[in-house]
Design a protein around this motif. Structure first.
Motif, mmCIF file in Angstrom:
data_model
loop_
_atom_site.group_PDB
_atom_site.id
_atom_site.type_symbol
_atom_site.label_atom_id
_atom_site.label_comp_id
_atom_site.label_asym_id
_atom_site.label_seq_id
_atom_site.Cartn_x
_atom_site.Cartn_y
_atom_site.Cartn_z
ATOM 1 N N LEU A 138 1.324 -7.047 5.414
ATOM 2 C CA LEU A 138 0.865 -6.895 4.035
ATOM 3 C C LEU A 138 2.028 -6.521 3.123
ATOM 4 O O LEU A 138 2.189 -7.105 2.032
ATOM 5 N N ALA A 139 2.840 -5.569 3.549
ATOM 6 C CA ALA A 139 3.968 -5.121 2.715
ATOM 7 C C ALA A 139 4.951 -6.253 2.460
ATOM 8 O O ALA A 139 5.392 -6.462 1.316
ATOM 9 N N LEU A 140 5.266 -7.021 3.481
ATOM 10 C CA LEU A 140 6.245 -8.096 3.318
ATOM 11 C C LEU A 140 5.673 -9.278 2.547
ATOM 12 O O LEU A 140 6.380 -9.902 1.738
ATOM 13 N N PHE A 141 4.410 -9.601 2.770
ATOM 14 C CA PHE A 141 3.778 -10.667 1.990
ATOM 15 C C PHE A 141 3.824 -10.311 0.499
ATOM 16 O O PHE A 141 4.042 -11.173 -0.360
ATOM 17 N N ALA A 142 3.597 -9.025 0.199
ATOM 18 C CA ALA A 142 3.608 -8.578 -1.188
ATOM 19 C C ALA A 142 5.018 -8.578 -1.765
ATOM 20 O O ALA A 142 5.231 -8.953 -2.925
ATOM 21 N N GLU A 143 5.994 -8.162 -0.966
ATOM 22 C CA GLU A 143 7.367 -8.034 -1.450
ATOM 23 C C GLU A 143 8.042 -9.374 -1.682
ATOM 24 O O GLU A 143 8.765 -9.556 -2.669
ATOM 25 N N ASN B 246 -0.184 -2.322 -8.479
ATOM 26 C CA ASN B 246 -0.433 -3.042 -7.222
ATOM 27 C C ASN B 246 -0.271 -4.556 -7.393
ATOM 28 O O ASN B 246 -0.825 -5.333 -6.633
ATOM 29 N N ARG B 247 0.505 -4.981 -8.381
ATOM 30 C CA ARG B 247 0.545 -6.383 -8.777
ATOM 31 C C ARG B 247 0.963 -7.311 -7.637
ATOM 32 O O ARG B 247 0.456 -8.419 -7.524
ATOM 33 N N HIS B 248 1.897 -6.888 -6.786
ATOM 34 C CA HIS B 248 2.392 -7.784 -5.740
ATOM 35 C C HIS B 248 1.352 -7.996 -4.642
ATOM 36 O O HIS B 248 1.181 -9.113 -4.145
ATOM 37 N N VAL B 249 0.651 -6.943 -4.275
ATOM 38 C CA VAL B 249 -0.425 -7.100 -3.292
ATOM 39 C C VAL B 249 -1.556 -7.922 -3.893
ATOM 40 O O VAL B 249 -2.121 -8.806 -3.237
#
Length: 215
Positions: free
Chosen positions: A33-38, A120-123
């Motif tokens: 989740l963190a990397l997909f968002a980043e 939380n825009r990236h997630v």
């Protein structure tokens, strides 16, 4: 004011309470989740996920054969637990206040949700993309969200309608216009890479005028 929990924090909390998800798998999902968002889904590799989760890459492959399987595993708890939990918290802290005017309600909801979207825009970009392209995710999410709106938002809308502060339209339509306005701003903020909160005053004025009682 207490800082609101981020989506990633809420996700990790849900994972930690699930006895059917081993610790290594929890770390893999949180790292995904963190990397997909980043950096986006397509730019993320299983090697990066394994490194972030501090597990061997083979550990990722043994449980998830493809990145699509990983994404599906991340989305499943979002639909069933994470987003409903966040909506319930939002309802308790914002929606259920004793609003006297439609302006007070609309301003509180818009300002709070735009702030949450900005943080939380990236997630949310990952989630919004999947909601647009995956009908199965939409079909699972709607039955989770609808009862929460009925329980928490609709009584507030009904009270404002009775007091003559809100147009006498069906509650689900009013909710649709409020949510749709916020989602469109979220999409614009992501696509145009602009501050999501920037249009807050215009959105409040737009909804306040549009939901005014008919004269």
């Amino acid at each position: 004011m207490t800082k609101e929990m981020t989506i990633q924090d809420a996700f990790q909390n849900v994972m930690a309470t699930r006895g059917d998800v081993p610790p290594k798998q929890q770390r893999v999902l949180a790292a995904s989740l963190a990397l997909f968002a980043e950096q986006g889904f397509s730019n993320t590799t299983t090697k990066q996920i394994a490194a972030r989760a501090e597990v061997a890459e083979g550990t990722v492959y043994r449980r998830y054969k493809t990145k699509d399987e990983l994404l599906a595993a991340v989305l499943a708890p979002f639909v069933s637990e994470v987003l409903p939990n966040l909506i319930e918290d939002f309802a308790t802290n914002i929606v259920k206040r004793d609003y006297i005017t439609r302006h007070d309600l609309i301003a509180a909801v818009i300002q709070d949700r735009l702030r949450f979207a900005q943080e939380n825009r990236h997630v949310l970009q990952v989630l919004l993309t999947e909601l647009l392209v995956r009908s199965d995710v939409r079909e699972q999410l709607v039955p989770q969200v609808a009862p929460l709106l009925s329980k928490n938002l609709y009584p507030v809308l009904d009270r404002l309608k009775v007091s003559g502060e809100l147009i006498d339209w069906p509650d689900d339509r009013i909710a649709q216009f409020m949510i749709g306005t916020m989602l469109s701003q979220l999409a614009r903020g992501i696509l145009a890479n602009e501050e999501i909160e920037s249009a807050g005053p215009m959105m409040i004025a737009f909804l306040e005028k549009g939901l005014a009682p008919e004269s």
